[in-house]
Structure formats: C-alpha cells, structure tokens
Design an enzyme around this catalytic site. Structure first.
Site, PDB file in Angstrom:
ATOM      1  N   SER A  67      16.198  14.459  -9.055  1.00  0.00           N
ATOM      2  CA  SER A  67      16.834  15.107 -10.208  1.00  0.00           C
ATOM      3  C   SER A  67      15.976  16.201 -10.834  1.00  0.00           C
ATOM      4  CB  SER A  67      17.207  14.064 -11.256  1.00  0.00           C
ATOM      5  OG  SER A  67      16.070  13.321 -11.646  1.00  0.00           O
TER       6      SER A  67
ATOM      7  N   CYS B 221      23.484   8.867  -8.260  1.00  0.00           N
ATOM      8  CA  CYS B 221      22.025   8.718  -8.293  1.00  0.00           C
ATOM      9  C   CYS B 221      21.366   9.880  -9.047  1.00  0.00           C
ATOM     10  CB  CYS B 221      21.510   8.541  -6.875  1.00  0.00           C
ATOM     11  SG  CYS B 221      19.921   7.702  -6.830  1.00  0.00           S
TER      12      CYS B 221
ATOM     13  N   ARG C  72      15.797   4.365  -4.706  1.00  0.00           N
ATOM     14  CA  ARG C  72      15.026   4.813  -5.889  1.00  0.00           C
ATOM     15  C   ARG C  72      15.978   5.224  -7.006  1.00  0.00           C
ATOM     16  NH1 ARG C  72       9.861   5.644  -5.980  1.00  0.00           N
ATOM     17  NH2 ARG C  72       9.937   7.484  -7.257  1.00  0.00           N
TER      18      ARG C  72
ATOM     19  N   GLU D   8      28.467   7.593  -0.402  1.00  0.00           N
ATOM     20  CA  GLU D   8      28.653   8.536   0.714  1.00  0.00           C
ATOM     21  C   GLU D   8      27.969   8.068   1.988  1.00  0.00           C
ATOM     22  OE1 GLU D   8      26.721   8.921  -1.837  1.00  0.00           O
ATOM     23  OE2 GLU D   8      24.810   9.755  -1.189  1.00  0.00           O
TER      24      GLU D   8
ATOM     25  N   HIS E 173      24.918   5.084  -3.723  1.00  0.00           N
ATOM     26  CA  HIS E 173      25.298   6.177  -2.804  1.00  0.00           C
ATOM     27  C   HIS E 173      26.501   5.778  -1.944  1.00  0.00           C
ATOM     28  CE1 HIS E 173      21.723   8.811  -3.208  1.00  0.00           C
ATOM     29  NE2 HIS E 173      21.135   7.689  -3.557  1.00  0.00           N
TER      30      HIS E 173
END
Ligand code: GLN
Length: 204
Positions: A52, A82, A145, A187, A185
């Site tokens: 990020s 995330c 994470r 995806e 996640h």
C-alpha cells in the site's frame, strides 16, 4: 447501466492480471487503469493487493491520486483487496508517515495485522450477502501479510470476520455504500463470488 459494466483495475503494482481475469469471468468488461484519462471511462474500479505505501507513491507519480480520490468522493464504486483496502480506508495504523490514503471508507485498518506467526494463512469464511445464499458454501480466503479492520463507523456493514484461531472475530470484509473491501485475495482462489458481488454493485 450496461449489462457488462466497464470496470478498471488500478495497474500500478500488485496482482492486476488476476483481477482482470476474475472480473471478466464475473461478467465485466475489465480494463487496466494507469492514466488519469482512463478514470473517466470506467463504471467501477478495483484496487488490487500489493504494497500500500508503494502504491500510494505510485498514485502520486502517475498523477492519479487526486483524480481517483475525487471520483471516489463522487460515488465511483470501488473494491479494494488487501493493500487496496488499506488505500481506501480513512485511518491506517502501523503505516509510514508519508503514505497517503484515499479516505473513501470509514474504517480503521491495521497493516500487517496478523503478525509473524500467521503472516499468511487460509481459512473458510461466512460472508454476508454471498455465503448466506441457500446452498452456498463458505468462502476459502487467502490472507497474505493482510490488514484487518480494527474498527468501523455505524455506516459500514461488516461482511466477514475470522471464525476461529488467534485472530477470531477480526473483521476482514466490509461494505459502505458503493465501496467494498476485503483483507483477503479472492482473485487467487478461482472463487468468483466476491467479483460477482462487486459487478452487481457496479450495475446497481
Ligand atoms: N502488507 C501489504 C501492505 O501493507 C498488503 C499485502 C497485500 O496486499 N497482500 O500494503
């Protein structure tokens, strides 16, 4: 809204390709977003996982930060996974002082919250609006994470919490109006239900 809404994936860093594939499978016309002008052509946006603080810097470098923040404030539907959740949040704990965030979701998130022992893990989740459909299975969720949501305002709907283990009860999926976010996640699992949920949000 067209039957196949045009949904952008912020393509500065992170797992862009997986989101493009998941959105396409979920019925969207999926496209990468790297330039401010591309923001004008989309009905919704996905902010992928990655890092990020790096993504916040790249948003500024690519002159996307302010236009994206403005479009979000004007109601552009968004889904953050995330690192994307962190970028959308209003308050971030354990971040770098120079990192900026988009302030589109009234939550406090803690970065890298699950700590060393469970930095990356998988679990099965109940997700409001998705796994409560008749006959639906729980959702396999992959955390890398990941952040968790430390607190929400009353305007934010909690969609999922960790069911058991050291982080039991921690909030990992939320929605506020047209903004959706997950710590995990979807995806990477082949389960398209979160992307389908978002496509339906964008159509709405
Ligand atoms: N730890 C990352 C961050 O703070 C997020 C990890 C991810 O997106 N998989 O941005």
């Amino acid at each position: 809204m067209t039957a196949r809404p045009r949904i952008g994936v912020l393509a500065l860093q992170g797992d862009v390709r997986e989101h493009l594939a998941a959105l396409t499978a979920a019925g969207a016309d999926a496209t990468s977003v790297r330039r401010p002008s591309e923001l004008d052509e989309i009905d919704g946006i996905v902010l992928p996982g990655g890092e990020s603080t790096t993504m916040s810097k790249l948003l500024e470098t690519f002159e996307l930060f302010d236009p994206l923040q403005q479009r979000l404030a004007a109601g552009l539907p968004a889904y953050g996974s995330c690192a994307g959740m962190i970028l959308l949040a209003s308050t971030i704990l354990d971040t770098r002082p120079d990192a900026r965030h988009l302030d589109a979701l009234d939550i406090t998130v803690r970065r890298n919250a699950f700590g060393r022992q469970v930095e990356s893990f998988e679990t099965d989740l109940d997700v409001v609006g998705i796994t409560d459909e008749p006959g639906a299975q729980r959702m396999r969720a992959v955390f890398i994470r990941a952040p968790w949501v430390e607190s929400v305002t009353p305007d934010v709907e909690v969609l999922a919490q960790v069911p058991d283990g050291p982080a039991a009860g921690r909030i990992v999926a939320v929605r506020q109006g047209r903004v959706l976010a997950t710590s995990f996640h979807p995806e990477v699992t082949g389960d398209r239900r979160v992307h389908e949920y978002f496509v339906t949000m964008v159509r709405g």
